[in-house]
Scaffold this motif. Structure first.
Motif, PDB file in Angstrom:
ATOM      1  N   THR A 102       0.850  -1.185   0.000  1.00 30.92           N
ATOM      2  CA  THR A 102       0.000   0.000   0.000  1.00 30.92           C
ATOM      3  C   THR A 102       0.884   1.232   0.000  1.00 30.92           C
ATOM      4  OG1 THR A 102      -0.056   0.261   2.408  1.00 30.92           O
ATOM      5  CG2 THR A 102      -1.711  -1.197   1.425  1.00 30.92           C
ATOM      6  N   SER A 111      -8.311   8.001  -4.658  1.00 28.72           N
ATOM      7  CA  SER A 111      -8.315   6.602  -5.074  1.00 28.72           C
ATOM      8  C   SER A 111      -6.981   5.955  -4.713  1.00 28.72           C
ATOM      9  CB  SER A 111      -8.547   6.489  -6.580  1.00 28.72           C
ATOM     10  OG  SER A 111      -9.822   6.987  -6.927  1.00 28.72           O
ATOM     11  N   THR A 112      -7.010   4.706  -4.361  1.00 29.60           N
ATOM     12  CA  THR A 112      -5.784   4.000  -4.018  1.00 29.60           C
ATOM     13  C   THR A 112      -5.909   2.539  -4.402  1.00 29.60           C
ATOM     14  OG1 THR A 112      -4.153   3.645  -2.264  1.00 29.60           O
ATOM     15  CG2 THR A 112      -6.451   3.325  -1.672  1.00 29.60           C
ATOM     16  N   THR A 113      -4.758   1.856  -4.426  1.00 26.78           N
ATOM     17  CA  THR A 113      -4.709   0.432  -4.760  1.00 26.78           C
ATOM     18  C   THR A 113      -3.985  -0.323  -3.657  1.00 26.78           C
ATOM     19  OG1 THR A 113      -4.705   0.861  -7.139  1.00 26.78           O
ATOM     20  CG2 THR A 113      -3.888  -1.281  -6.428  1.00 26.78           C
ATOM     21  N   THR A 115      -2.416  -4.093  -2.956  1.00 27.26           N
ATOM     22  CA  THR A 115      -2.026  -5.334  -3.637  1.00 27.26           C
ATOM     23  C   THR A 115      -1.557  -6.356  -2.614  1.00 27.26           C
ATOM     24  OG1 THR A 115      -1.330  -4.059  -5.577  1.00 27.26           O
ATOM     25  CG2 THR A 115      -0.587  -6.342  -5.430  1.00 27.26           C
ATOM     26  N   GLU A 143     -12.971  -1.949  -7.740  1.00 26.25           N
ATOM     27  CA  GLU A 143     -12.525  -3.037  -8.603  1.00 26.25           C
ATOM     28  C   GLU A 143     -11.709  -4.034  -7.786  1.00 26.25           C
ATOM     29  OE1 GLU A 143      -9.931  -3.738 -12.724  1.00 26.25           O
ATOM     30  OE2 GLU A 143     -10.316  -1.721 -11.972  1.00 26.25           O
ATOM     31  N   VAL A 170      -5.514  -7.734  -6.344  1.00 28.38           N
ATOM     32  CA  VAL A 170      -5.443  -6.290  -6.463  1.00 28.38           C
ATOM     33  C   VAL A 170      -6.809  -5.690  -6.129  1.00 28.38           C
ATOM     34  CG1 VAL A 170      -4.919  -4.343  -7.970  1.00 28.38           C
ATOM     35  CG2 VAL A 170      -3.668  -6.502  -8.226  1.00 28.38           C
ATOM     36  N   SER A 172      -8.845  -2.011  -5.711  1.00 27.11           N
ATOM     37  CA  SER A 172      -8.805  -0.585  -6.030  1.00 27.11           C
ATOM     38  C   SER A 172     -10.103   0.069  -5.592  1.00 27.11           C
ATOM     39  CB  SER A 172      -8.601  -0.365  -7.534  1.00 27.11           C
ATOM     40  OG  SER A 172      -7.397  -0.958  -7.964  1.00 27.11           O
TER      41      SER A 172
END
Length: 620
Positions: A102, A111-113, A115, A143, A170, A172
């Motif tokens: 992160t 927005s962030t992702t 993994t 997502e 992943v 998002s």
């Protein structure tokens, strides 16, 4: 004589004496032969005791066999463990890798992702693998790749994982969190190696630090003002992101002594200054404007605190805290008001009265003319004031409140302070249509200019009553006591003491009722209580009744206990004191006010017992 006796012994007896052992060794051999004869009987002559050998024991053989078997098992187990650890062991620490990637810091509203990396670094395949994610409610997912097998629980059933194989999950979405905050994200892996019949678990946790927000609010207003002067303020709410927010709220806390007049957007009369905006578009700005004035008894820096919150659907998260201030200058004319001695929050009981002094002071060098005054009372429901019995000090009741015109007040000379005091009696009882809290406001017009005092909130505490009595008979005439009545010298007479507590309006908490038993009165240890418990401390001689809460749905509580008196000749012609004063203490759950009252002491003059009337004086 000795020799003659020896000569007279029979011949057989002499022979036996000659055979008797003479030395210790001879005696030992005799004892051994006697023992062998007892064991073997007639067979002892056939046994050659010069060739004795240790016989084989069956128990000893079994024991040796068990020891040997255990030794073989131990050696086999150790060898098996060594071979397993050397060639077949599956070490958990090296068998599975789980990490979460992160950003280290983030702004709320962006927005962030996230993994998730997983890997099987061993040469042994994993027969099964599942990963569960535990995400904060403020992480609004947009997502997921791959999609979870159980979407609501965020569980991925990944099946088998070959030796050396790896993969990622992943996630998002929009990140919303309190500002500032450190929020955990967790991944739980559950897996089973192909050479095992048991599952293993692995947990990985990372913390995502939220340092700011895309939602910002600023506030501007006058740096200085004078009491009574109309002032305007403006707050600007900005969505600096490329996302739309469903619900955003701005809450404003105004300083005491500030009169909120109007706002755009409008808020309901009497409600708190809170504004909520739906569907705040990317880059959108919302302007909140409001006006008001400060009371004359306010001076110095006055602070406005405001908070911006966004809703996730299940929680409201603080995005921004801000503060603005205005320096209120002192004025030559002041208007002050108090209620029961308080200038901010006053407390009174049903049936009591609220005493309200109002002071107008002219600190200028010029006289004031054409001064009028208005005191109003406001509440959400009907006011609990008994206006018919109110003392208004020449004030006139109008639809706006109690008013004094300029003819009534007259002028106020330079340096003069004019005092007006009103008394507002409260009703003896109130129902659901009547408010238990109201606000008093005072305003004055001087040469066309309006000045105000700080508002005062008056709260009504619960209407609690407490009583104590002693009885020999109950209300139907049935004896609840025992012994002679009137009390007689040297004879024991028992009495029942009753405590009664009633309550209305608000719940009572932390209730304690206590009294002290006189030294010559006995505790009979017979108690009842509809609520709480009654206890007696022999060392302090205190009787205590404790109740955790008395709600408005259970407005009454009673307790009884038995005590006894045995009068002496010194008590003849008098009433015997049965109990010291009883003290009630409790806390109003709404106003947090401590209520307290004390009853009179109790004697054998049972004033509450009509059947025992005139039977309390001690007789001989």
């Amino acid at each position: 004589m000795k020799e003659n006796a020896e000569e007279k012994k029979p011949e057989a007896e002499k022979k036996e004496e000659e055979k008797a052992p003479k030395t210790p060794q001879e005696k030992s051999e005799v004892q051994m032969h006697e023992g062998l004869e007892a064991i073997y009987g007639d067979e002892k002559e056939k046994i050659d005791f010069t060739k004795l050998e240790r016989a084989n024991s069956r128990f000893t053989g079994i024991l040796l066999t068990i020891i040997a078997t255990l030794g073989v098992i131990a050696i086999t187990t150790w060898l098996g463990f060594f071979i397993y650890m050397r060639f077949f062991s599956f070490e958990k620490e090296e068998s599975f890798e789980l990490t979460i990637e992160t950003p280290e810091q983030i702004e709320s509203g962006t927005s962030t992702t996230v993994t998730v990396h997983y890997k099987n670094p061993t040469t042994i395949p994993l027969a099964t693998l599942s990963i569960e994610m535990r995400l904060p409610k403020g992480f609004l997912l947009e997502e997921m790749n791959p999609m979870p097998t159980e979407e609501a629980e965020k569980v991925w059933d990944l099946g088998s994982l070959s030796a050396g194989e790896s993969g990622t999950i992943v996630l998002s979405g929009l990140w919303l969190a309190e500002v500032p905050s450190s929020t955990p994200i967790q991944a739980f892996a559950n897996y089973r190696p192909s050479n095992f019949n048991a599952d293993f678990q692995d947990i990985e946790t990372v913390y995502l630090t939220t340092t700011g927000s895309v939602m910002e609010t600023t506030m501007t207003g006058p740096e200085e003002t004078s009491p009574g002067e109309d002032v305007s303020y403006e707050m600007v709410l900005t969505n600096a992101s490329d996302k739309m927010f469903g619900q955003t709220t701005v809450e404003l806390e105004i300083p005491n002594g500030f009169y909120f007049e109007s706002s755009d957007p409008e808020i309901a009369a009497g409600s708190s200054p809170v504004w909520t905006f739906e569907n705040l578009l990317p880059g959108d700005e919302q302007i909140i404007a409001f006006t008001g004035s400060f009371a004359t008894d306010v001076s110095g820096f006055q602070y406005f605190d405001f908070t911006t919150l966004v809703s996730t659907g299940t929680a409201s998260l603080i995005q921004h805290n801000g503060q603005a201030y205005t320096d209120v200058l002192t004025t030559d004319v002041t208007l002050t008001m108090a209620a029961n001695g308080s200038t901010e929050k006053a407390v009174s009981q049903i049936g009591d009265e609220v005493r309200v002094p109002i002071a107008l002071e002219n600190k200028s060098d010029d006289a004031l003319a054409a001064v009028s005054l208005l005191v109003s009372a406001e509440a959400d429901l009907n006011l609990p004031i008994d206006w018919a019995s109110a003392s208004l000090s020449d004030g006139l009741m109008t639809s706006q409140g109690i008013s004094w015109d300029s003819a009534t007040i007259g002028g106020i000379a330079a340096g003069e302070k004019r005092m007006i005091t009103i008394t507002l009696p409260l009703k003896d009882s109130i129902d659901e249509s009547t408010s238990d809290i109201f606000t008093l406001l005072a305003s004055a017009k001087i040469n066309g200019t309006t000045i105000r005092s700080s508002p005062i909130t008056v709260s009504l505490t619960t209407n609690a009553t407490f009583s104590a009595n002693a009885r020999y008979f109950d209300e139907s005439g049935t004896p609840v006591g025992s012994g002679p009545l009137p009390p007689v010298v040297g004879s024991k007479t028992s009495y029942q003491v009753g405590w009664a507590l009633s309550n209305s309006l608000h719940a009572l908490e932390m209730i304690t009722i206590e009294t002290t038993l006189p030294p010559d009165i006995s505790w009979d240890d017979v108690t009842t209580a509809t609520l709480g418990t009654v206890n007696f401390d022999e060392e302090t001689r205190k009787i205590t009744w404790k109740i955790t809460e008395l709600s408005v749905t259970t407005p009454e509580a009673e307790a009884t206990f038995m005590i006894s008196a045995t009068p002496t000749s010194e008590d003849i012609g008098t009433f015997v004191k049965l109990l010291s004063q009883s003290t009630f203490k409790g806390t109003d759950a709404n106003t947090n006010t401590i209520l307290q009252t004390t009853t009179s002491s109790l004697t054998t003059d049972l004033t509450e017992d009509s059947y025992a009337e005139g039977k309390g004086i001690v007789v001989e």
